[in-house]
Scaffold this motif. Structure first.
Motif, mmCIF file in Angstrom:
data_model
loop_
_atom_site.group_PDB
_atom_site.id
_atom_site.type_symbol
_atom_site.label_atom_id
_atom_site.label_comp_id
_atom_site.label_asym_id
_atom_site.label_seq_id
_atom_site.Cartn_x
_atom_site.Cartn_y
_atom_site.Cartn_z
ATOM 1 N N PHE A 1 1.064 -1.781 0.062
ATOM 2 C CA PHE A 1 -0.066 0.015 -0.166
ATOM 3 C C PHE A 1 1.103 1.088 0.115
ATOM 4 O O PHE A 1 1.482 1.433 1.004
ATOM 5 C CB PHE A 1 -0.783 -0.010 1.259
ATOM 6 C CG PHE A 1 -2.055 -0.772 0.789
ATOM 7 C CD1 PHE A 1 -3.075 -1.339 0.586
ATOM 8 C CD2 PHE A 1 -1.935 -2.436 1.981
ATOM 9 C CE1 PHE A 1 -3.734 -2.377 0.886
ATOM 10 C CE2 PHE A 1 -2.165 -3.956 1.738
ATOM 11 C CZ PHE A 1 -3.553 -3.294 1.364
ATOM 12 N N ASP B 1 -5.018 0.571 5.314
ATOM 13 C CA ASP B 1 -5.795 0.327 5.335
ATOM 14 C C ASP B 1 -6.744 -0.150 5.884
ATOM 15 O O ASP B 1 -6.686 -1.580 5.891
ATOM 16 C CB ASP B 1 -5.814 -0.312 3.503
ATOM 17 C CG ASP B 1 -6.771 -0.734 2.828
ATOM 18 O OD1 ASP B 1 -7.058 0.363 1.838
ATOM 19 O OD2 ASP B 1 -6.895 -2.673 2.989
ATOM 20 N N LYS B 2 -7.974 -0.194 5.939
ATOM 21 C CA LYS B 2 -9.470 -0.997 6.416
ATOM 22 C C LYS B 2 -9.825 -1.942 6.459
ATOM 23 O O LYS B 2 -9.375 -2.715 6.766
ATOM 24 C CB LYS B 2 -10.598 0.434 6.880
ATOM 25 C CG LYS B 2 -11.305 0.124 7.653
ATOM 26 C CD LYS B 2 -12.539 1.444 8.255
ATOM 27 C CE LYS B 2 -13.341 0.609 9.325
ATOM 28 N NZ LYS B 2 -13.998 -0.839 8.812
ATOM 29 N N THR C 1 -8.361 -4.335 4.044
ATOM 30 C CA THR C 1 -6.948 -4.983 4.835
ATOM 31 C C THR C 1 -7.488 -5.602 6.075
ATOM 32 O O THR C 1 -7.104 -7.165 6.019
ATOM 33 C CB THR C 1 -5.827 -4.500 4.150
ATOM 34 O OG1 THR C 1 -5.761 -3.950 2.650
ATOM 35 C CG2 THR C 1 -5.023 -5.824 4.180
#
Length: 794
Positions: A621, A631-632, A634
């Motif tokens: 990312f 990253d939410k 993930t």
């Protein structure tokens, strides 16, 4: 009831022709009356054959053939003209005899229904129809067959609030269905096919709903709107018409065309001329002879989420059209261009997918101040995006791959911004500009093109080329040739280009090339121009020595080939890999359902890219800010456990550094099991407790005897606080145990038992039992001794 009808001279052309209409007698203009004999037919009697003669009803108070008269006729189907009990005309077969209307109703405001009638062979005079409504409201024309008439199938003139549904109007000499100067009508589920002119015509009318109709194989247009405004046209199919499927012209403004279908039309799927503020949404237009959608002198149109493919010319064509918004449209396999716009300004093209078109994905000619944003323009025979004679445009986020010529081609483009574009595997160049000046080309990725990543040719001065990645191109990363002067080229990465990183041809002078990074190119640079300045670039074959550690190689770079004899006197020295510090999270921090916040410090004079991973690089990312959240999506997919969070950073010289920490995910609260006390216990003295608390990330434990108002922490099993116990009254006591983990998850469990004063009941039982036992023993002993004292028998 009598009513005057006012006609706007500019509203609709065909109303002028009403003066010539046989059977209409105008008394004055612009207002007119209809006389008793306006549309009188020869006879209303039913023929012996069962075919009814033409019917004419005029509900003016002075008319002899009004609805009261109609109620006396044998063809009258009943009703009283109210909403709940409308007049009925049904199951009639009427031959107009080639001279008149089959059914004419005028000046009526009562409720009536015409259904399941067959009307044909109406006359040839203007507007003669199988069914004609004039100055009518509250009617329903349902399920009729109005085919094979010599002028119109069904005509609704100067009439409002009517329903025309489920009718067949085929093979009429003029139009299948007509609305003229009529408002708030519903035209639905009709079939208007193979008419000599148009299937459905809407003129000078507004606020009508035209939906779920079929207009196929008509000699003119499928559905035509002329001077028509605020109409909703939805779910219609207009295919195989000689002209266009849908036609809006002559100030047909503020209409919405939604989820219509336009196939195999001889001209365009949808054609708008001199009309503004229309919406064309979710239209499917395939295999049209010219264009899927064509705007001519039409402004402020919203074209959104349409599918436009396989037209012989363009998916969308716009000429002389301004301030239009095209978004979410798919334009595939069209013979010329996915989208063409000529002589139009302030247009926006966004989120368009234009693939496999015969010439270009998008082609702009003489367009100024347009926005071309986040489009996918690939696999076209010529260019992904082509612009000729365009000024002050903005191109951002475009993907232009696998085109036969170029990803982006510009001829005479001025003051245009091209940024964040990806152009790869194009047959010639990623971006190619000719005769173009004052443009800004920044932060683009131009790679793996057959010839060049970026090419300037023929009088391209004063362009800014900044922050681009030009790598793995077959010829050059950047080619400048033929009178291209005063360009500023800096902070670009030129990597692994087969021939040269930058090539400057003869006649290209006074260009400034600085702070670029040249890595693994066949030849880093060639210069046949004059007075070009190469200053402070990084050359991967010339990075040391830097004895005074000032970031500049001690010896100038003199390996720029070409007749100019150029030298970079201050080449950038190697400064090592980036330095990374993870400020947050801390090692072994624990998180719940919310993703961790991070903060990093990364230092490098030539920092290129930053990214992180939670799965050892399987998913990376990238980030551009030094702080943010993981990253939410993930994080949500990860099960509870321990993960290694790795932050990476690379510099433009290709050096990569990383730092890592371990973090834990814990979404489950602690579990509490109270072993002792239990609910049946009765205590006089201070009770002890035994609880079993399980959590891998346990933070704190405590108990309370007053529902949490006062709490007492503990680290292991033990005894309730003596002072607190002593202060409790006799009776039921509830103790609540709490546990919290490092994430903040809180659990609790409680048990109630009894407190009493005096002797402990258990001890009392023991004492009583012991006393009784002692008395029994003593009595037994005394009886034994008495027995021994008696004299025995001989």
């Amino acid at each position: 009831m009598y009513e005057k009808i006012k006609i706007n001279k500019n509203k609709i052309k065909f109303l002028f022709a009403l003066i010539l209409l046989i059977g209409f007698n105008f008394i004055s203009y612009p207002s007119f009356q209809v006389s008793k004999s306006s549309f009188d037919q020869d006879s209303n009697e039913i023929k012996s054959s069962g075919t009814c003669s033409p019917i004419s009803i005029d509900d003016l108070p002075s008319s002899l053939n009004n609805w009261s008269w109609a109620e006396t006729q044998t063809w009258f189907g009943g009703g009283s003209g109210t909403p709940s009990d409308p007049y009925i005309l049904e199951d009639l077969i009427i031959d107009g005899g080639g001279t008149s209307n089959c059914i004419l109703i005028q000046n009526s405001f009562k409720h009536f229904i015409i259904r399941n009638c067959t009307v044909f062979n109406s006359g040839t005079v203007l507007f003669a129809s199988g069914i004609l409504l004039f100055n009518v409201t509250n009617s329903q024309i349902i399920g009729n067959n109005a085919s094979n008439n010599q002028f119109m199938g069904i005509s609704v003139l100067a009439s409002n609030y009517n329903v025309i549904s489920g009718n067949i109007a085929n093979n009429n000499t003029n139009y299948g269905i007509t609305l003229g100067d009529s408002h708030n009508n519903s035209v639905s589920e009709n079939i208007a096919n193979e008419n000599l002119d148009h299937g459905i015509y809407v003129g000078g009318s507004q606020d009508n709903t035209i939906f779920d109709n079929y207009a196929i194989k008509n000699g003119g247009y499928g559905i035509r709107l002329e001077q028509a405004t605020f109409n909703f046209v939805s779910g219609n199919t207009a295919s195989n018409n000689t002209n266009s499927g849908f036609y809006l012209l002559d100030s047909s403004n503020n209409n919405t065309l939604f989820e219509n279908y336009a196939y195999y039309n001889g001209n365009n799927g949808i054609y708008c001329v001199d009309s503004v503020n229309n919406v064309i949404e979710n239209t499917v237009a395939h295999y049209n002879k010219h264009n899927g959608i064509y705007l001519q002198n039409s402004n402020d149109t919203i074209i959104i989420d349409n599918e436009l493919s396989d037209s012989i010319e363009n998916g969308i064509k716009m000429e002389g059209s301004y301030e239009n918004w095209i978004e979410g449209t798919t334009a595939l396999d069209n013979g010329f261009n996915g989208i063409y716009s000529g002589w139009g300004n302030f247009n926006t093209f966004r989120d368009t997918i234009a693939l496999r078109n015969g010439h270009n994905g998008i082609y702009l000619q003489y367009n100024d101040e347009c926005s071309i944003l986040e489009n996918h323009l690939s696999n076209s025979t010529e260019n992904g995006l082509k612009m000729d004679y365009c000024t002050d445009n903005w191109i951002e986020g475009t993907i232009a791959n696998d085109n036969i010529y170029n990803g982006i081609y510009g001829f005479v483009i001025i003051n245009t911004l091209i940024e964040d574009t990806s152009a790869s595997n194009n047959g010639h160049n990623g971006i190619f500009l000719q005769w173009s000046e004052d443009n800004t080309i920044i932060n683009n990725i131009l790679y793996d093109n057959i010839e060049n990543g970026l090419k300037f040719e023929l009088l391209c001065p004063n362009n800014l080329v900044y922050g681009n990645i030009l790598r793995i191109n077959g010829f050059n990363g950047l080619l400048i040739e033929v009178d291209c002067d005063y360009n500023l080229i800096y902070d670009n990465l030129l990597d692994s280009n087969t021939d040269k990183g930058i090539s400057i041809g003869s006649g290209c002078d006074d260009n400034l090339i600085y702070s670029n990074f040249f890595l693994e190119n066949g030849i880093h640079a060639l210069d046949h121009g004059s007075n070009n300045a190469w200053v402070g670039n990084y050359w991967d074959n010339w990075t040391t020595p830097d004895s005074d550690h000032n970031g500049i190689v001690d010896i100038p770079y003199s390996f720029i080939v070409g007749s100019a004899g150029s030298i970079d006197y201050v080449p950038i020295a190697e400064d090592g890999e980036p330095w990374i510090l993870i400020n947050y999270p801390n090692n072994h921090d624990v998180y719940g359902i919310n993703p961790p916040y991070y903060s990093v410090t990364i230092i490098d004079d030539y920092l290129s890219e930053m990214w992180y991973t939670l799965d050892d690089g399987l998913n990376n990312f990238t980030f551009t800010e030094f702080s943010g959240n993981i990253d939410k999506s993930t994080w949500d997919l990860l099960p509870d456990g321990t993960y290694t969070l790795i932050f990476y950073a690379s510099d433009k010289a290709g050096n990569v550094a990383f730092k890592e920490i371990n973090i834990k995910k814990d979404t489950v609260a602690p579990t509490i099991n109270i072993i002792s006390p239990v609910s049946t216990d009765i205590f006089i003295s201070v009770p002890s407790f035994i609880v079993k608390i399980l959590d891998a990330n346990l933070d704190a434990m405590w108990y309370s005897l007053d529902g949490g108002l006062t709490n007492y922490t503990f680290n292991s099993n033990g005894t309730i606080n003596q002072a607190v116990w002593g202060a409790l009254p006799e009776g039921q006591v509830t103790i609540t145990f709490y546990a919290k983990d490092l994430v903040g998850h809180l659990s609790y469990a409680n048990v109630s038992f009894s407190k009493t004063s005096g002797v402990d009941p258990i001890i009392m039982i023991i004492i009583i039992g012991s006393t009784i036992g002692g008395v029994v023993v003593i009595i037994g002993l005394l009886m034994y001794l008495r027995k021994r004292r008696k004299p025995g028998k001989e």
